[in-house]
Design an enzyme around this catalytic site. Structure first.
Site, PDB file in Angstrom:
ATOM      1  N   SER A 151     -51.935  94.926 -50.015  1.00 27.66           N
ATOM      2  CA  SER A 151     -51.669  93.958 -48.946  1.00 27.66           C
ATOM      3  C   SER A 151     -51.308  94.696 -47.648  1.00 27.66           C
ATOM      4  O   SER A 151     -52.114  95.466 -47.143  1.00 27.66           O
ATOM      5  CB  SER A 151     -50.572  92.985 -49.404  1.00 27.66           C
ATOM      6  OG  SER A 151     -50.517  91.878 -48.536  1.00 27.66           O
ATOM      7  N   ASP A 228     -56.782  84.462 -54.097  1.00 31.12           N
ATOM      8  CA  ASP A 228     -55.664  84.972 -53.309  1.00 31.12           C
ATOM      9  C   ASP A 228     -55.360  83.964 -52.199  1.00 31.12           C
ATOM     10  O   ASP A 228     -56.232  83.669 -51.379  1.00 31.12           O
ATOM     11  CB  ASP A 228     -56.092  86.325 -52.715  1.00 31.12           C
ATOM     12  CG  ASP A 228     -54.976  87.047 -52.007  1.00 31.12           C
ATOM     13  OD1 ASP A 228     -54.144  86.383 -51.361  1.00 31.12           O
ATOM     14  OD2 ASP A 228     -54.957  88.294 -52.086  1.00 31.12           O
ATOM     15  N   HIS A 261     -52.899  87.149 -55.464  1.00 30.87           N
ATOM     16  CA  HIS A 261     -52.403  88.267 -54.642  1.00 30.87           C
ATOM     17  C   HIS A 261     -51.316  89.071 -55.359  1.00 30.87           C
ATOM     18  O   HIS A 261     -50.799  90.040 -54.808  1.00 30.87           O
ATOM     19  CB  HIS A 261     -51.840  87.688 -53.340  1.00 30.87           C
ATOM     20  CG  HIS A 261     -51.661  88.683 -52.229  1.00 30.87           C
ATOM     21  ND1 HIS A 261     -52.718  89.306 -51.605  1.00 30.87           N
ATOM     22  CD2 HIS A 261     -50.548  89.173 -51.609  1.00 30.87           C
ATOM     23  CE1 HIS A 261     -52.271  90.120 -50.659  1.00 30.87           C
ATOM     24  NE2 HIS A 261     -50.954  90.062 -50.647  1.00 30.87           N
TER      25      HIS A 261
END
Lengths: 297, 297
Positions: A151, A228, A261
Protein backbone atom coordinates in the site's frame (compact mmCIF):
# COMPACT_ATOMS: atom_id res chain seq x y z
CA UNK A 1 26.87 4.93 14.50
CA UNK A 2 23.83 4.94 16.85
CA UNK A 3 23.58 2.19 19.46
CA UNK A 4 20.82 -0.37 18.90
CA UNK A 5 18.55 -1.33 21.81
CA UNK A 6 16.83 -4.71 21.52
CA UNK A 7 13.27 -4.63 22.89
CA UNK A 8 12.28 -8.19 22.06
CA UNK A 9 14.05 -11.27 20.77
CA UNK A 10 12.75 -14.71 19.71
CA UNK A 11 14.22 -17.71 17.98
CA UNK A 12 12.12 -18.39 14.90
CA UNK A 13 12.41 -20.80 11.97
CA UNK A 14 16.05 -21.54 12.79
CA UNK A 15 16.95 -17.84 12.86
CA UNK A 16 15.95 -14.94 15.07
CA UNK A 17 13.29 -12.24 15.16
CA UNK A 18 14.20 -9.01 16.89
CA UNK A 19 12.38 -5.76 17.61
CA UNK A 20 14.78 -2.91 18.28
CA UNK A 21 15.24 0.85 18.36
CA UNK A 22 17.97 3.44 17.88
CA UNK A 23 18.15 7.20 18.18
CA UNK A 24 17.59 8.52 14.68
CA UNK A 25 19.23 11.78 13.70
CA UNK A 26 17.03 11.88 10.60
CA UNK A 27 13.75 11.54 12.51
CA UNK A 28 14.89 13.47 15.57
CA UNK A 29 14.05 10.74 18.05
CA UNK A 30 13.72 7.02 18.68
CA UNK A 31 13.19 4.90 15.56
CA UNK A 32 11.86 1.34 15.72
CA UNK A 33 12.47 -1.56 13.36
CA UNK A 34 11.94 -5.32 13.24
CA UNK A 35 14.47 -7.77 11.90
CA UNK A 36 14.55 -11.41 10.88
CA UNK A 37 18.01 -12.96 10.55
CA UNK A 38 18.20 -16.44 9.00
CA UNK A 39 20.49 -19.08 10.48
CA UNK A 40 23.18 -18.30 7.91
CA UNK A 41 23.52 -14.82 9.42
CA UNK A 42 23.70 -16.26 12.95
CA UNK A 43 26.65 -18.31 11.72
CA UNK A 44 28.36 -15.03 10.78
CA UNK A 45 27.78 -14.94 7.02
CA UNK A 46 26.61 -11.69 5.43
CA UNK A 47 23.19 -12.42 3.98
CA UNK A 48 21.02 -10.58 1.44
CA UNK A 49 18.35 -8.37 3.00
CA UNK A 50 14.86 -7.25 1.97
CA UNK A 51 13.79 -3.87 3.32
CA UNK A 52 10.05 -3.90 3.99
CA UNK A 53 7.85 -0.80 4.04
CA UNK A 54 4.40 -1.20 5.59
CA UNK A 55 1.21 0.73 4.94
CA UNK A 56 -0.94 3.32 6.71
CA UNK A 57 -1.59 2.68 10.44
CA UNK A 58 1.09 -0.04 10.61
CA UNK A 59 4.21 -0.18 12.73
CA UNK A 60 7.54 -1.96 12.43
CA UNK A 61 5.82 -5.08 13.84
CA UNK A 62 2.89 -5.47 11.49
CA UNK A 63 4.49 -7.10 8.48
CA UNK A 64 6.57 -9.55 10.49
CA UNK A 65 3.55 -10.70 12.51
CA UNK A 66 0.93 -10.78 9.75
CA UNK A 67 2.61 -11.45 6.39
CA UNK A 68 3.86 -14.98 7.20
CA UNK A 69 7.14 -14.11 5.49
CA UNK A 70 9.62 -15.50 8.02
CA UNK A 71 9.41 -19.14 7.02
CA UNK A 72 10.03 -18.29 3.38
CA UNK A 73 12.88 -15.88 4.15
CA UNK A 74 14.44 -18.63 6.28
CA UNK A 75 14.16 -21.13 3.43
CA UNK A 76 16.01 -18.78 1.06
CA UNK A 77 18.53 -17.48 3.61
CA UNK A 78 17.30 -13.89 3.40
CA UNK A 79 17.08 -11.28 6.15
CA UNK A 80 14.06 -8.98 6.54
CA UNK A 81 14.26 -5.44 7.93
CA UNK A 82 10.88 -3.81 8.58
CA UNK A 83 10.75 -0.07 9.08
CA UNK A 84 8.23 1.85 11.13
CA UNK A 85 5.91 3.98 8.99
CA UNK A 86 6.55 7.42 10.53
CA UNK A 87 8.38 9.23 13.31
CA UNK A 88 6.74 8.68 16.71
CA UNK A 89 6.76 9.92 20.24
CA UNK A 90 6.98 13.16 22.20
CA UNK A 91 7.24 16.25 20.02
CA UNK A 92 6.18 14.55 16.78
CA UNK A 93 3.36 16.55 15.14
CA UNK A 94 0.00 14.80 14.98
CA UNK A 95 -3.52 15.49 13.82
CA UNK A 96 -5.96 14.03 16.31
CA UNK A 97 -8.22 11.20 15.20
CA UNK A 98 -6.96 10.91 11.64
CA UNK A 99 -5.34 7.66 10.58
CA UNK A 100 -4.11 8.67 7.13
CA UNK A 101 -1.84 11.55 8.08
CA UNK A 102 0.69 12.01 10.92
CA UNK A 103 1.93 9.05 13.01
CA UNK A 104 1.63 5.81 11.02
CA UNK A 105 1.36 7.79 7.79
CA UNK A 106 4.81 9.12 6.90
CA UNK A 107 4.36 8.31 3.18
CA UNK A 108 8.13 7.71 2.88
CA UNK A 109 8.66 11.35 1.82
CA UNK A 110 10.66 14.24 3.26
CA UNK A 111 8.09 16.82 4.36
CA UNK A 112 8.86 20.42 3.45
CA UNK A 113 6.17 22.39 5.32
CA UNK A 114 6.06 23.30 9.03
CA UNK A 115 5.56 21.73 11.49
CA UNK A 116 6.14 18.44 9.64
CA UNK A 117 9.44 19.13 7.90
CA UNK A 118 11.59 18.80 11.02
CA UNK A 119 10.80 15.14 11.76
CA UNK A 120 8.72 13.62 8.93
CA UNK A 121 11.77 12.63 6.88
CA UNK A 122 10.96 8.98 6.17
CA UNK A 123 12.55 9.09 2.69
CA UNK A 124 15.98 9.89 4.10
CA UNK A 125 15.40 7.42 6.92
CA UNK A 126 14.58 4.37 4.79
CA UNK A 127 16.99 5.33 1.98
CA UNK A 128 20.03 5.99 4.17
CA UNK A 129 19.98 5.95 7.94
CA UNK A 130 18.08 2.68 8.48
CA UNK A 131 20.21 0.53 6.12
CA UNK A 132 23.46 2.14 7.22
CA UNK A 133 22.64 1.51 10.86
CA UNK A 134 21.39 -2.07 10.62
CA UNK A 135 24.02 -3.17 8.10
CA UNK A 136 26.70 -1.90 10.48
CA UNK A 137 25.24 -3.82 13.40
CA UNK A 138 24.18 -7.13 11.83
CA UNK A 139 25.67 -9.51 9.22
CA UNK A 140 23.77 -8.07 6.24
CA UNK A 141 25.21 -7.71 2.76
CA UNK A 142 24.54 -4.14 1.63
CA UNK A 143 25.41 -5.14 -1.93
CA UNK A 144 22.41 -7.51 -2.06
CA UNK A 145 19.35 -5.51 -1.07
CA UNK A 146 15.70 -5.89 -2.02
CA UNK A 147 12.84 -3.53 -1.28
CA UNK A 148 9.23 -4.59 -0.74
CA UNK A 149 6.14 -2.71 0.36
CA UNK A 150 2.40 -2.82 0.94
CA UNK A 151 0.00 0.00 0.00
CA UNK A 152 1.70 3.26 1.12
CA UNK A 153 4.82 1.14 1.53
CA UNK A 154 4.41 -0.23 -2.00
CA UNK A 155 4.54 3.35 -3.20
CA UNK A 156 7.71 3.95 -1.17
CA UNK A 157 9.29 0.76 -2.52
CA UNK A 158 8.52 1.75 -6.12
CA UNK A 159 9.99 5.23 -5.59
CA UNK A 160 13.13 3.95 -3.85
CA UNK A 161 13.81 1.40 -6.59
CA UNK A 162 13.21 3.92 -9.38
CA UNK A 163 15.30 6.72 -7.87
CA UNK A 164 18.02 4.52 -6.39
CA UNK A 165 18.44 1.55 -8.72
CA UNK A 166 22.04 1.15 -7.54
CA UNK A 167 20.91 0.53 -3.97
CA UNK A 168 18.50 -2.34 -4.66
CA UNK A 169 18.70 -5.44 -6.83
CA UNK A 170 15.10 -6.60 -6.43
CA UNK A 171 11.72 -4.97 -5.76
CA UNK A 172 8.12 -6.11 -5.25
CA UNK A 173 4.86 -4.62 -4.04
CA UNK A 174 1.44 -5.56 -2.72
CA UNK A 175 -1.41 -3.19 -3.65
CA UNK A 176 0.81 -0.09 -3.95
CA UNK A 177 -0.44 3.49 -4.14
CA UNK A 178 0.78 3.95 -7.70
CA UNK A 179 -0.02 7.57 -8.46
CA UNK A 180 -0.27 9.37 -5.09
CA UNK A 181 -0.38 12.90 -6.52
CA UNK A 182 -3.71 12.02 -8.19
CA UNK A 183 -5.63 10.44 -5.28
CA UNK A 184 -7.21 11.63 -2.00
CA UNK A 185 -4.57 10.14 0.32
CA UNK A 186 -1.83 11.90 -1.60
CA UNK A 187 -3.76 15.16 -1.88
CA UNK A 188 -4.14 15.22 1.90
CA UNK A 189 -0.40 14.65 2.29
CA UNK A 190 0.26 17.40 -0.27
CA UNK A 191 -1.63 19.92 1.82
CA UNK A 192 0.15 19.06 5.04
CA UNK A 193 3.60 17.69 4.23
CA UNK A 194 4.24 19.79 1.08
CA UNK A 195 2.31 22.94 2.00
CA UNK A 196 0.01 22.45 -0.97
CA UNK A 197 2.74 22.17 -3.63
CA UNK A 198 1.77 19.10 -5.66
CA UNK A 199 4.93 19.38 -7.78
CA UNK A 200 6.90 18.03 -4.85
CA UNK A 201 5.39 14.61 -5.61
CA UNK A 202 7.67 14.54 -8.69
CA UNK A 203 10.32 12.97 -6.47
CA UNK A 204 8.07 10.26 -4.97
CA UNK A 205 5.13 9.48 -7.29
CA UNK A 206 5.97 6.23 -9.15
CA UNK A 207 4.03 7.24 -12.28
CA UNK A 208 5.74 10.62 -12.42
CA UNK A 209 9.16 9.05 -11.81
CA UNK A 210 8.59 6.65 -14.72
CA UNK A 211 7.44 9.54 -16.93
CA UNK A 212 10.58 11.52 -16.12
CA UNK A 213 12.93 8.74 -17.20
CA UNK A 214 13.61 6.80 -14.01
CA UNK A 215 13.92 3.04 -14.45
CA UNK A 216 14.56 0.01 -12.25
CA UNK A 217 16.50 -2.67 -14.16
CA UNK A 218 15.43 -5.45 -11.79
CA UNK A 219 11.79 -5.13 -12.80
CA UNK A 220 8.77 -5.05 -10.50
CA UNK A 221 6.53 -7.84 -9.24
CA UNK A 222 3.19 -6.33 -8.15
CA UNK A 223 0.13 -8.16 -6.79
CA UNK A 224 -3.26 -6.49 -6.51
CA UNK A 225 -6.56 -7.84 -5.17
CA UNK A 226 -9.65 -7.03 -7.20
CA UNK A 227 -11.88 -6.79 -4.11
CA UNK A 228 -9.56 -4.22 -2.56
CA UNK A 229 -11.81 -1.39 -1.30
CA UNK A 230 -9.09 1.17 -2.15
CA UNK A 231 -8.46 -0.11 -5.68
CA UNK A 232 -10.36 2.54 -7.66
CA UNK A 233 -10.14 5.45 -5.24
CA UNK A 234 -6.52 5.34 -4.07
CA UNK A 235 -4.29 2.73 -5.74
CA UNK A 236 -4.58 3.10 -9.56
CA UNK A 237 -2.57 0.10 -10.78
CA UNK A 238 -3.74 0.87 -14.33
CA UNK A 239 -1.83 4.16 -14.17
CA UNK A 240 1.32 2.28 -13.13
CA UNK A 241 0.83 -0.20 -15.94
CA UNK A 242 0.45 2.58 -18.51
CA UNK A 243 3.42 4.54 -17.19
CA UNK A 244 5.60 1.43 -17.17
CA UNK A 245 4.58 0.52 -20.71
CA UNK A 246 5.44 3.99 -22.00
CA UNK A 247 8.76 4.00 -20.15
CA UNK A 248 9.74 0.47 -21.11
CA UNK A 249 9.89 -0.50 -17.43
CA UNK A 250 9.66 -4.25 -16.76
CA UNK A 251 6.54 -4.87 -14.63
CA UNK A 252 4.71 -8.06 -13.75
CA UNK A 253 1.33 -6.89 -12.42
CA UNK A 254 -1.01 -9.68 -11.31
CA UNK A 255 -4.68 -9.06 -10.51
CA UNK A 256 -6.42 -11.52 -8.17
CA UNK A 257 -10.18 -12.09 -8.03
CA UNK A 258 -11.72 -11.87 -4.58
CA UNK A 259 -8.68 -10.68 -2.61
CA UNK A 260 -8.84 -7.48 -0.56
CA UNK A 261 -6.26 -5.04 0.87
CA UNK A 262 -5.47 -6.94 4.07
CA UNK A 263 -2.52 -9.02 5.19
CA UNK A 264 -4.69 -12.07 4.45
CA UNK A 265 -4.11 -11.06 0.81
CA UNK A 266 -0.41 -10.35 1.40
CA UNK A 267 0.19 -13.73 3.06
CA UNK A 268 -1.50 -15.50 0.15
CA UNK A 269 1.26 -14.42 -2.25
CA UNK A 270 4.22 -13.76 0.05
CA UNK A 271 6.00 -17.02 -0.86
CA UNK A 272 6.22 -15.95 -4.48
CA UNK A 273 7.50 -12.49 -3.54
CA UNK A 274 10.23 -13.88 -1.32
CA UNK A 275 11.20 -16.27 -4.10
CA UNK A 276 11.29 -13.35 -6.58
CA UNK A 277 13.74 -11.53 -4.32
CA UNK A 278 15.77 -14.66 -3.62
CA UNK A 279 16.24 -15.36 -7.32
CA UNK A 280 17.67 -11.91 -7.86
CA UNK A 281 19.59 -11.48 -4.61
CA UNK A 282 21.10 -14.93 -4.31
CA UNK A 283 22.49 -14.67 -7.83
CA UNK A 284 23.92 -11.19 -7.35
CA UNK A 285 27.72 -11.13 -6.98
CA UNK A 286 28.55 -11.49 -3.29
CA UNK A 287 30.66 -8.64 -1.89
CA UNK A 288 33.73 -10.50 -0.69
CA UNK A 289 35.49 -7.35 0.49
CA UNK A 290 33.37 -7.41 3.66
CA UNK A 291 34.56 -9.85 6.27
CA UNK A 292 31.89 -11.94 8.02
CA UNK A 293 30.73 -10.29 11.22
CA UNK A 294 29.27 -11.56 14.43
CA UNK A 295 25.84 -10.46 15.66
CA UNK A 296 26.89 -8.07 18.38
CA UNK A 297 23.94 -6.08 19.78
CA UNK B 1 -29.20 -24.32 15.83
CA UNK B 2 -27.94 -20.79 16.65
CA UNK B 3 -27.54 -18.32 13.78
CA UNK B 4 -23.97 -17.38 12.88
CA UNK B 5 -23.06 -13.71 12.43
CA UNK B 6 -19.99 -13.03 10.29
CA UNK B 7 -17.93 -10.10 11.63
CA UNK B 8 -15.10 -10.23 9.12
CA UNK B 9 -14.37 -12.12 5.93
CA UNK B 10 -11.26 -12.30 3.70
CA UNK B 11 -10.17 -14.44 0.81
CA UNK B 12 -6.88 -16.09 1.80
CA UNK B 13 -4.64 -18.72 0.17
CA UNK B 14 -7.41 -19.75 -2.23
CA UNK B 15 -9.91 -20.25 0.59
CA UNK B 16 -11.52 -17.90 3.10
CA UNK B 17 -10.86 -16.61 6.59
CA UNK B 18 -13.88 -15.65 8.67
CA UNK B 19 -14.40 -14.23 12.16
CA UNK B 20 -17.89 -14.90 13.44
CA UNK B 21 -20.10 -15.18 16.51
CA UNK B 22 -23.19 -16.99 17.68
CA UNK B 23 -25.31 -16.94 20.82
CA UNK B 24 -24.01 -19.78 22.97
CA UNK B 25 -26.38 -21.54 25.33
CA UNK B 26 -23.40 -23.16 27.03
CA UNK B 27 -21.60 -19.89 27.75
CA UNK B 28 -24.75 -17.83 28.28
CA UNK B 29 -23.87 -15.17 25.73
CA UNK B 30 -22.10 -14.35 22.50
CA UNK B 31 -19.30 -16.76 21.55
CA UNK B 32 -16.63 -15.86 18.98
CA UNK B 33 -14.65 -18.13 16.68
CA UNK B 34 -12.37 -17.86 13.64
CA UNK B 35 -12.50 -20.18 10.68
CA UNK B 36 -10.35 -21.00 7.69
CA UNK B 37 -12.07 -22.90 4.90
CA UNK B 38 -9.86 -24.26 2.09
CA UNK B 39 -10.95 -24.00 -1.52
CA UNK B 40 -12.25 -27.58 -1.49
CA UNK B 41 -14.85 -26.52 1.10
CA UNK B 42 -15.82 -23.48 -0.97
CA UNK B 43 -16.53 -25.94 -3.80
CA UNK B 44 -19.00 -27.67 -1.47
CA UNK B 45 -16.97 -30.69 -0.35
CA UNK B 46 -16.97 -31.63 3.32
CA UNK B 47 -13.37 -31.19 4.49
CA UNK B 48 -11.52 -32.41 7.58
CA UNK B 49 -11.26 -29.82 10.35
CA UNK B 50 -8.71 -29.06 13.06
CA UNK B 51 -10.13 -27.45 16.22
CA UNK B 52 -7.58 -25.05 17.68
CA UNK B 53 -7.45 -24.03 21.34
CA UNK B 54 -5.32 -20.99 22.18
CA UNK B 55 -3.55 -20.05 25.38
CA UNK B 56 -3.95 -17.56 28.21
CA UNK B 57 -4.80 -13.96 27.15
CA UNK B 58 -5.56 -15.03 23.57
CA UNK B 59 -8.79 -14.69 21.64
CA UNK B 60 -10.31 -16.52 18.68
CA UNK B 61 -8.12 -14.35 16.40
CA UNK B 62 -4.68 -14.97 17.83
CA UNK B 63 -3.78 -18.33 16.36
CA UNK B 64 -5.05 -17.52 12.88
CA UNK B 65 -3.08 -14.25 12.76
CA UNK B 66 0.14 -15.37 14.43
CA UNK B 67 0.67 -19.11 13.82
CA UNK B 68 1.07 -18.91 10.02
CA UNK B 69 -1.07 -22.02 9.70
CA UNK B 70 -3.38 -20.98 6.87
CA UNK B 71 -1.00 -21.63 3.99
CA UNK B 72 -0.31 -25.14 5.24
CA UNK B 73 -3.96 -25.93 5.94
CA UNK B 74 -4.74 -24.74 2.39
CA UNK B 75 -2.07 -27.02 0.94
CA UNK B 76 -3.58 -30.04 2.70
CA UNK B 77 -7.23 -29.10 2.17
CA UNK B 78 -7.96 -28.78 5.90
CA UNK B 79 -10.27 -26.35 7.70
CA UNK B 80 -9.26 -24.62 10.94
CA UNK B 81 -11.74 -23.62 13.64
CA UNK B 82 -10.26 -21.45 16.41
CA UNK B 83 -12.21 -21.07 19.64
CA UNK B 84 -12.11 -18.10 21.98
CA UNK B 85 -10.45 -18.90 25.33
CA UNK B 86 -13.30 -17.99 27.71
CA UNK B 87 -16.76 -16.50 27.90
CA UNK B 88 -16.76 -12.71 27.43
CA UNK B 89 -18.92 -9.68 27.74
CA UNK B 90 -21.51 -8.17 30.06
CA UNK B 91 -22.26 -10.31 33.10
CA UNK B 92 -19.20 -12.57 32.79
CA UNK B 93 -17.33 -12.70 36.12
CA UNK B 94 -13.86 -11.15 36.10
CA UNK B 95 -11.03 -10.46 38.48
CA UNK B 96 -9.59 -7.05 37.75
CA UNK B 97 -6.03 -6.83 36.49
CA UNK B 98 -5.28 -10.56 36.43
CA UNK B 99 -4.44 -12.15 33.11
CA UNK B 100 -4.33 -15.80 34.18
CA UNK B 101 -7.88 -16.16 35.51
CA UNK B 102 -11.24 -14.92 34.21
CA UNK B 103 -11.69 -13.62 30.63
CA UNK B 104 -9.02 -15.11 28.35
CA UNK B 105 -8.35 -17.85 30.91
CA UNK B 106 -11.20 -20.37 30.74
CA UNK B 107 -8.83 -23.38 31.03
CA UNK B 108 -11.27 -25.43 28.93
CA UNK B 109 -12.97 -26.73 32.08
CA UNK B 110 -16.52 -26.54 33.42
CA UNK B 111 -16.30 -24.39 36.56
CA UNK B 112 -18.25 -25.68 39.57
CA UNK B 113 -18.00 -22.80 42.06
CA UNK B 114 -19.98 -19.54 42.13
CA UNK B 115 -19.91 -17.11 40.44
CA UNK B 116 -17.93 -18.90 37.71
CA UNK B 117 -19.99 -22.04 37.24
CA UNK B 118 -22.83 -20.35 35.34
CA UNK B 119 -20.78 -19.20 32.34
CA UNK B 120 -17.25 -20.63 32.54
CA UNK B 121 -18.16 -23.87 30.75
CA UNK B 122 -15.47 -23.98 28.08
CA UNK B 123 -15.21 -27.80 28.21
CA UNK B 124 -18.79 -28.26 27.12
CA UNK B 125 -18.40 -25.44 24.62
CA UNK B 126 -15.37 -26.82 22.76
CA UNK B 127 -16.44 -30.44 23.16
CA UNK B 128 -20.01 -30.04 21.93
CA UNK B 129 -21.59 -26.72 21.10
CA UNK B 130 -18.82 -25.23 18.97
CA UNK B 131 -18.33 -28.26 16.66
CA UNK B 132 -22.07 -28.94 16.41
CA UNK B 133 -22.73 -25.34 15.44
CA UNK B 134 -19.94 -24.82 12.91
CA UNK B 135 -20.32 -28.27 11.34
CA UNK B 136 -23.97 -27.53 10.78
CA UNK B 137 -23.22 -24.21 9.10
CA UNK B 138 -20.12 -24.98 7.01
CA UNK B 139 -18.96 -27.91 4.84
CA UNK B 140 -16.92 -29.63 7.56
CA UNK B 141 -16.66 -33.39 7.99
CA UNK B 142 -17.40 -34.16 11.64
CA UNK B 143 -16.01 -37.67 11.14
CA UNK B 144 -12.53 -36.26 10.42
CA UNK B 145 -11.62 -33.94 13.29
CA UNK B 146 -8.27 -32.98 14.74
CA UNK B 147 -7.56 -31.01 17.90
CA UNK B 148 -4.55 -28.75 18.43
CA UNK B 149 -3.62 -26.35 21.20
CA UNK B 150 -0.97 -24.02 22.63
CA UNK B 151 -0.13 -23.77 26.33
CA UNK B 152 -3.49 -23.72 28.21
CA UNK B 153 -4.99 -24.81 24.89
CA UNK B 154 -2.48 -27.65 24.64
CA UNK B 155 -3.79 -28.87 27.97
CA UNK B 156 -7.36 -28.66 26.66
CA UNK B 157 -6.43 -30.51 23.48
CA UNK B 158 -4.74 -33.31 25.45
CA UNK B 159 -7.77 -33.67 27.73
CA UNK B 160 -10.29 -33.62 24.87
CA UNK B 161 -8.38 -36.27 22.92
CA UNK B 162 -7.91 -38.50 25.99
CA UNK B 163 -11.51 -38.29 27.19
CA UNK B 164 -13.16 -38.24 23.77
CA UNK B 165 -11.01 -40.42 21.49
CA UNK B 166 -14.05 -41.10 19.32
CA UNK B 167 -14.47 -37.43 18.51
CA UNK B 168 -10.94 -36.76 17.20
CA UNK B 169 -8.65 -38.65 14.87
CA UNK B 170 -5.51 -36.52 15.34
CA UNK B 171 -4.04 -34.34 18.09
CA UNK B 172 -0.99 -32.11 18.56
CA UNK B 173 0.21 -29.52 21.05
CA UNK B 174 2.68 -26.68 21.44
CA UNK B 175 4.08 -26.18 24.94
CA UNK B 176 1.04 -27.61 26.74
CA UNK B 177 0.33 -27.28 30.45
CA UNK B 178 0.75 -30.99 31.09
CA UNK B 179 -0.08 -31.36 34.76
CA UNK B 180 -2.24 -28.37 35.73
CA UNK B 181 -3.24 -29.66 39.16
CA UNK B 182 0.42 -29.48 40.20
CA UNK B 183 1.38 -25.96 39.04
CA UNK B 184 0.57 -22.35 40.08
CA UNK B 185 -1.73 -21.58 37.13
CA UNK B 186 -3.81 -24.64 37.87
CA UNK B 187 -3.82 -24.04 41.62
CA UNK B 188 -5.21 -20.56 41.06
CA UNK B 189 -7.93 -22.02 38.83
CA UNK B 190 -8.65 -24.67 41.49
CA UNK B 191 -9.36 -21.99 44.08
CA UNK B 192 -11.71 -20.01 41.85
CA UNK B 193 -13.28 -22.37 39.31
CA UNK B 194 -13.40 -25.48 41.55
CA UNK B 195 -13.89 -23.82 44.95
CA UNK B 196 -10.61 -25.29 46.16
CA UNK B 197 -11.38 -28.94 45.29
CA UNK B 198 -8.26 -30.16 43.49
CA UNK B 199 -9.86 -33.55 42.78
CA UNK B 200 -11.97 -31.90 40.11
CA UNK B 201 -8.83 -31.73 37.96
CA UNK B 202 -9.17 -35.52 37.55
CA UNK B 203 -11.39 -34.82 34.53
CA UNK B 204 -9.03 -32.34 32.84
CA UNK B 205 -5.42 -32.90 33.93
CA UNK B 206 -3.66 -34.84 31.13
CA UNK B 207 -1.31 -36.65 33.51
CA UNK B 208 -4.20 -37.71 35.76
CA UNK B 209 -6.28 -38.81 32.77
CA UNK B 210 -3.40 -40.99 31.54
CA UNK B 211 -2.96 -42.46 35.03
CA UNK B 212 -6.66 -43.33 35.20
CA UNK B 213 -6.61 -45.35 31.98
CA UNK B 214 -7.58 -42.84 29.30
CA UNK B 215 -5.81 -43.25 25.99
CA UNK B 216 -5.76 -41.56 22.59
CA UNK B 217 -5.11 -44.09 19.81
CA UNK B 218 -3.98 -41.41 17.32
CA UNK B 219 -0.94 -40.52 19.43
CA UNK B 220 0.29 -37.04 20.33
CA UNK B 221 2.80 -34.78 18.59
CA UNK B 222 4.11 -32.24 21.15
CA UNK B 223 6.73 -29.51 20.60
CA UNK B 224 8.35 -27.68 23.49
CA UNK B 225 10.91 -24.84 23.46
CA UNK B 226 13.75 -25.15 25.95
CA UNK B 227 13.98 -21.38 26.49
CA UNK B 228 10.29 -21.23 27.38
CA UNK B 229 10.06 -19.11 30.56
CA UNK B 230 7.14 -21.26 31.79
CA UNK B 231 8.83 -24.60 31.14
CA UNK B 232 9.84 -25.49 34.71
CA UNK B 233 7.20 -23.57 36.65
CA UNK B 234 4.00 -24.31 34.72
CA UNK B 235 4.32 -26.76 31.81
CA UNK B 236 6.03 -29.97 33.08
CA UNK B 237 6.50 -31.94 29.83
CA UNK B 238 8.57 -34.49 31.79
CA UNK B 239 5.45 -35.38 33.78
CA UNK B 240 3.53 -35.95 30.55
CA UNK B 241 6.33 -38.10 29.18
CA UNK B 242 6.39 -40.22 32.34
CA UNK B 243 2.62 -40.59 32.48
CA UNK B 244 2.46 -41.53 28.79
CA UNK B 245 5.22 -44.10 29.19
CA UNK B 246 3.46 -45.76 32.14
CA UNK B 247 0.14 -45.75 30.29
CA UNK B 248 1.53 -46.96 26.97
CA UNK B 249 0.27 -43.78 25.29
CA UNK B 250 1.98 -42.97 21.97
CA UNK B 251 3.71 -39.58 22.35
CA UNK B 252 6.26 -37.83 20.16
CA UNK B 253 7.65 -35.05 22.39
CA UNK B 254 10.30 -32.87 20.74
CA UNK B 255 12.41 -30.39 22.71
CA UNK B 256 13.90 -27.46 20.84
CA UNK B 257 16.98 -25.48 21.94
CA UNK B 258 16.53 -21.71 22.05
CA UNK B 259 12.79 -21.52 21.37
CA UNK B 260 10.46 -19.74 23.79
CA UNK B 261 6.69 -19.81 24.49
CA UNK B 262 5.61 -17.33 21.78
CA UNK B 263 3.90 -17.74 18.44
CA UNK B 264 7.37 -17.24 16.88
CA UNK B 265 8.01 -20.73 18.29
CA UNK B 266 4.61 -22.03 17.17
CA UNK B 267 5.06 -20.78 13.60
CA UNK B 268 8.48 -22.44 13.42
CA UNK B 269 6.92 -25.91 13.66
CA UNK B 270 3.35 -25.36 12.45
CA UNK B 271 3.98 -26.90 9.03
CA UNK B 272 4.89 -30.22 10.63
CA UNK B 273 1.82 -30.11 12.90
CA UNK B 274 -0.54 -29.47 10.01
CA UNK B 275 1.11 -32.31 8.09
CA UNK B 276 0.70 -34.59 11.12
CA UNK B 277 -3.04 -33.87 11.17
CA UNK B 278 -3.35 -34.15 7.39
CA UNK B 279 -1.75 -37.59 7.36
CA UNK B 280 -4.27 -38.87 9.88
CA UNK B 281 -7.36 -36.97 8.73
CA UNK B 282 -6.95 -37.35 4.98
CA UNK B 283 -6.62 -41.11 5.35
CA UNK B 284 -9.59 -41.49 7.66
CA UNK B 285 -12.66 -43.02 6.04
CA UNK B 286 -14.79 -40.23 4.58
CA UNK B 287 -18.35 -40.13 5.86
CA UNK B 288 -20.33 -40.49 2.65
CA UNK B 289 -23.69 -40.36 4.40
CA UNK B 290 -23.46 -36.57 4.58
CA UNK B 291 -24.33 -34.79 1.35
CA UNK B 292 -22.09 -31.92 0.29
CA UNK B 293 -23.43 -28.62 1.60
CA UNK B 294 -23.12 -25.05 0.47
CA UNK B 295 -21.54 -22.35 2.63
CA UNK B 296 -24.64 -20.49 3.71
CA UNK B 297 -23.95 -17.91 6.47
Amino acid sequence: MPAITTKEYHKCCGGEVRRATFTSQTLGGEAAFSLFLPKQALAGRNVPVIYVLAGLTCTEETFLIKANAVRHAAQHGLALVCSDTSPRGAGVPTITDEWDIGPGAGYYVNATAAPWQARYRMWDFVRSELPTTVENAFPLDGARRGVMGHSMGGMGALALALREPGLYQSASMFAPICNPSAVPWGEKATQLYFGGDSHLWDAYDPCRLLASGHEFPGGFLVDQGLDDPFLKSQLHPDALENAARKAGQALKLRRHEGYDHSYWFVQSFIAEHIRHHAEQLNHTQVNHTQAPRETTP
